[in-house]
Enzyme design. Structure first.
Site, PDB file in Angstrom:
ATOM      1  N   GLU A 111       8.579   2.905  -2.404  1.00 37.93           N
ATOM      2  CA  GLU A 111       7.111   2.859  -2.376  1.00 37.93           C
ATOM      3  C   GLU A 111       6.579   1.739  -3.269  1.00 37.93           C
ATOM      4  O   GLU A 111       5.617   1.044  -2.921  1.00 37.93           O
ATOM      5  CB  GLU A 111       6.517   4.204  -2.814  1.00 37.93           C
ATOM      6  CG  GLU A 111       6.806   5.356  -1.845  1.00 37.93           C
ATOM      7  CD  GLU A 111       6.108   5.218  -0.494  1.00 37.93           C
ATOM      8  OE1 GLU A 111       5.306   4.289  -0.298  1.00 37.93           O
ATOM      9  OE2 GLU A 111       6.402   6.037   0.403  1.00 37.93           O
ATOM     10  N   ARG A 115       4.550  -1.486  -1.688  1.00 37.37           N
ATOM     11  CA  ARG A 115       3.116  -1.587  -2.024  1.00 37.37           C
ATOM     12  C   ARG A 115       2.876  -2.605  -3.121  1.00 37.37           C
ATOM     13  O   ARG A 115       1.964  -3.432  -3.025  1.00 37.37           O
ATOM     14  CB  ARG A 115       2.577  -0.228  -2.453  1.00 37.37           C
ATOM     15  CG  ARG A 115       2.703   0.804  -1.345  1.00 37.37           C
ATOM     16  CD  ARG A 115       2.062   2.117  -1.700  1.00 37.37           C
ATOM     17  NE  ARG A 115       2.589   3.175  -0.857  1.00 37.37           N
ATOM     18  CZ  ARG A 115       1.876   4.147  -0.313  1.00 37.37           C
ATOM     19  NH1 ARG A 115       0.590   4.227  -0.530  1.00 37.37           N
ATOM     20  NH2 ARG A 115       2.437   5.071   0.433  1.00 37.37           N
ATOM     21  N   ASP A 238      12.803   4.133  10.312  1.00 35.28           N
ATOM     22  CA  ASP A 238      11.909   3.130  10.913  1.00 35.28           C
ATOM     23  C   ASP A 238      12.032   1.684  10.417  1.00 35.28           C
ATOM     24  O   ASP A 238      12.465   0.781  11.127  1.00 35.28           O
ATOM     25  CB  ASP A 238      10.443   3.605  10.829  1.00 35.28           C
ATOM     26  CG  ASP A 238      10.023   4.154   9.455  1.00 35.28           C
ATOM     27  OD1 ASP A 238      10.804   4.043   8.505  1.00 35.28           O
ATOM     28  OD2 ASP A 238       8.898   4.688   9.348  1.00 35.28           O
ATOM     29  N   GLU A 354       0.069   2.591  12.102  1.00 35.63           N
ATOM     30  CA  GLU A 354       1.093   2.007  12.977  1.00 35.63           C
ATOM     31  C   GLU A 354       0.602   1.682  14.393  1.00 35.63           C
ATOM     32  O   GLU A 354       0.914   0.622  14.938  1.00 35.63           O
ATOM     33  CB  GLU A 354       2.318   2.928  13.043  1.00 35.63           C
ATOM     34  CG  GLU A 354       3.192   2.892  11.783  1.00 35.63           C
ATOM     35  CD  GLU A 354       2.655   3.679  10.592  1.00 35.63           C
ATOM     36  OE1 GLU A 354       1.602   4.343  10.735  1.00 35.63           O
ATOM     37  OE2 GLU A 354       3.275   3.640   9.523  1.00 35.63           O
ATOM     38  N   THR A 438       6.478  -4.371   5.804  1.00 33.77           N
ATOM     39  CA  THR A 438       6.167  -3.077   6.412  1.00 33.77           C
ATOM     40  C   THR A 438       4.852  -2.508   5.890  1.00 33.77           C
ATOM     41  O   THR A 438       4.280  -1.603   6.483  1.00 33.77           O
ATOM     42  CB  THR A 438       7.330  -2.077   6.195  1.00 33.77           C
ATOM     43  OG1 THR A 438       7.158  -0.988   7.088  1.00 33.77           O
ATOM     44  CG2 THR A 438       7.390  -1.580   4.762  1.00 33.77           C
TER      45      THR A 438
HETATM   46  C1  DMJ Z   1       3.355   2.627   4.995  1.00 27.73           C
HETATM   47  O1  DMJ Z   1       3.491   2.864   3.634  1.00 27.73           O
HETATM   48  C2  DMJ Z   1       4.430   1.729   5.483  1.00 27.73           C
HETATM   49  O2  DMJ Z   1       4.020   1.189   6.696  1.00 27.73           O
HETATM   50  C3  DMJ Z   1       5.768   2.397   5.629  1.00 27.73           C
HETATM   51  O3  DMJ Z   1       6.736   1.587   6.240  1.00 27.73           O
HETATM   52  C4  DMJ Z   1       5.692   3.712   6.361  1.00 27.73           C
HETATM   53  N1  DMJ Z   1       4.380   4.085   6.698  1.00 27.73           N
HETATM   54  C5  DMJ Z   1       3.314   3.954   5.745  1.00 27.73           C
HETATM   55  C6  DMJ Z   1       2.007   4.111   6.483  1.00 27.73           C
HETATM   56  O4  DMJ Z   1       2.031   5.043   7.457  1.00 27.73           O
END
Ligand code: DMJ
Length: 449
Positions: A111, A115, A238, A354, A438
């Protein structure tokens, strides 16, 4: 003068409120920016300097007791992209004056990487202030102990001061989603250690795929043994796939290209599932590819974007149709459905991005205005069901539309960013020059020879 600006804004807003009209993209982009400011002002008023706003109680929330400035760091690049200059300036000052990683807390590496590390790197690349890179470098150094395992695949948690690590049961998403951030840190600082550690983690995970070519959900990073062997494209796996593709594209890493090609072949062979109601990706046993569950959800909706980026527009557009069907089932998307029965099996909506991300990619590659209209409908339902006095709130139940007290930083960093980019002129952010992490932080290859 002020009056005419106000009048123009009101006319634009009332155009957006007309549900049946095909509203012009610039009107939609303005409306997204206005909603961004609504949520941002709520954050500023009730939670400034904290990780996030809880929009119903109007109270701040810090993940680890002490703030790591999740919302400001995650949102800084979108403030720049939206041209919100004064908000960006005060956010920059807040981050540079106050964010320090020398803290007596244990953090979840994944995380914090997606972020904060990603946010700081894109802030540096967009803004140019070296202090963002210094913060990223300090954070990267503090995260490095996670890779000290017998296999090279990382632990999940690390203490920012002591480097003490914890939790040897990890998953492909958390193991494999660091190469874009760690690799960029290496390229920008000249220190290869970050690239090398993150790449090794990815390779070691790939090496442990089964003979079908699939990976499972949980692996022990000390022994290298699989603990849960369900294979899918949802949460916990994912972005492992996403980073194989994107690391190849950002770094021109040929080994990542090979790993991606082998992986996507297996995913399309064993997980893709065509039913009477559309094209889906289900859950199978990684050892033999046998179907276990017809389960899909909001997190899986990132996959059309990845397929589109890889050039597979046929599967991308079919899957996006299914994702949209999931969204329209109750007017806004549930966290999880059984796609065979089209029943919601987890009814929350966490303000996730998403499906919007995928609409943005598909619009970029196809120029089909149907994706803009789709984005417009997604935006309308967000405003209709999630808007609160102080910002935007999760839904605890997409059927009753009951709200819950959360607004994660990715709502700014991804959900509103992708909506804004979907409706904005391409020059707002030249798609072909960047790779999104991501968490939707754009990274640019500035080191290409
Ligand atoms: C985000 O923190 C990122 O996209 C992560 O890969 C998984 N999904 C959350 C948002 O849904």
């Amino acid at each position: 003068m002020r009056h005419s600006i106000w009048l123009a804004a009101m006319i634009a807003f009332s155009a957006f409120l007309r549900p049946e009209s095909a509203v012009a993209q610039e009107v939609l982009a303005d409306a997204v920016k206005r909603e961004f400011l609504h949520a941002w002002n709520g954050y500023k008023r009730y939670a400034w300097g904290h990780d996030a706003l809880q929009p119903l109680s109007k109270t701040p929330h810090d993940w680890y007791g002490a703030s790591l400035y999740m919302t400001p760091v995650d949102a800084y690049d979108v403030l720049l992209l939206m041209g919100l200059k004064s908000e960006a300036a005060e956010t920059k000052q807040l981050i540079l004056d106050s964010l320090r990683f020398d803290k007596d807390i244990e953090v979840q590496s994944f995380e914090v990487t997606i972020r904060l590390l990603g946010g700081l790197l894109s802030a540096y690349q967009l803004d140019g202030d070296k202090r963002f890179l210094d913060l990223a470098h300090d954070l990267g150094n503090r995260l490095l102990p996670i890779f000290d395992t017998p296999t090279g695949m990382p632990y999940r948690y690390v203490h920012l001061q002591t480097g003490k690590i914890r939790d040897s049961l990890n998953n492909p998403a958390e193991i494999g989603t660091c190469l874009l951030e760690f690799g960029t840190l290496s390229k920008l600082t000249g220190n290869p250690i970050f690239y090398d550690k993150a790449k090794r983690a990815l390779v070691e995970l790939f090496k442990r795929r089964s003979k079908t070519g699939l990976v499972g959900t949980v692996i022990n990073v000390e022994s290298g043994e699989w603990v849960r062997k369900t294979s899918h494209i949802g949460g916990a796996i994912d972005s492992y796939y996403e980073y194989l593709l994107k690391a190849w594209l950002l770094f021109d890493d040929q080994e990542c290209k090979e790993m991606w090609e082998k992986s996507i072949g297996a995913v399309n062979t064993y997980l893709a599932d065509t039913l009477h109601n559309g094209f889906w990706y289900g859950r199978v046993d990684m050892e033999n590819g046998k179907l276990i569950e017809t389960r899909f959800g909001s997190l899986e909706a990132f996959f059309p974007a990845v397929l589109a980026l890889s050039g597979d527009l046929a599967r991308a557009s079919k899957l996006q149709e299914s994702c949209y069907r999931m969204w329209t089932l109750h007017g806004i998307e549930p966290e999880r459905i059984d796609y065979a029965s089209m029943q919601a099996t987890a009814k929350e909506y966490y303000l996730r991005p998403e499906i919007i991300e995928s609409a943005y990619y598909l619009f970029h590659f196809t120029k089909d205005s149907a994706y803009v209209r789709m984005g417009e409908n997604l935006f309308r339902s967000l405003v209709k069901y999630c808007r609160t006095e102080a910002g935007y709130a999760y839904l605890s139940d997409v059927i009753t539309k009951e709200k819950a007290d959360g607004m994660e930083s990715f709502f700014f960093a991804e959900t509103l960013k992708y909506l804004y980019l979907l409706f904005s002129p391409p020059a707002t952010l030249p798609f072909n020059e960047i790779i999104f992490t991501t968490e939707a932080h754009p990274l640019r290859n500035t080191w290409r020879k």
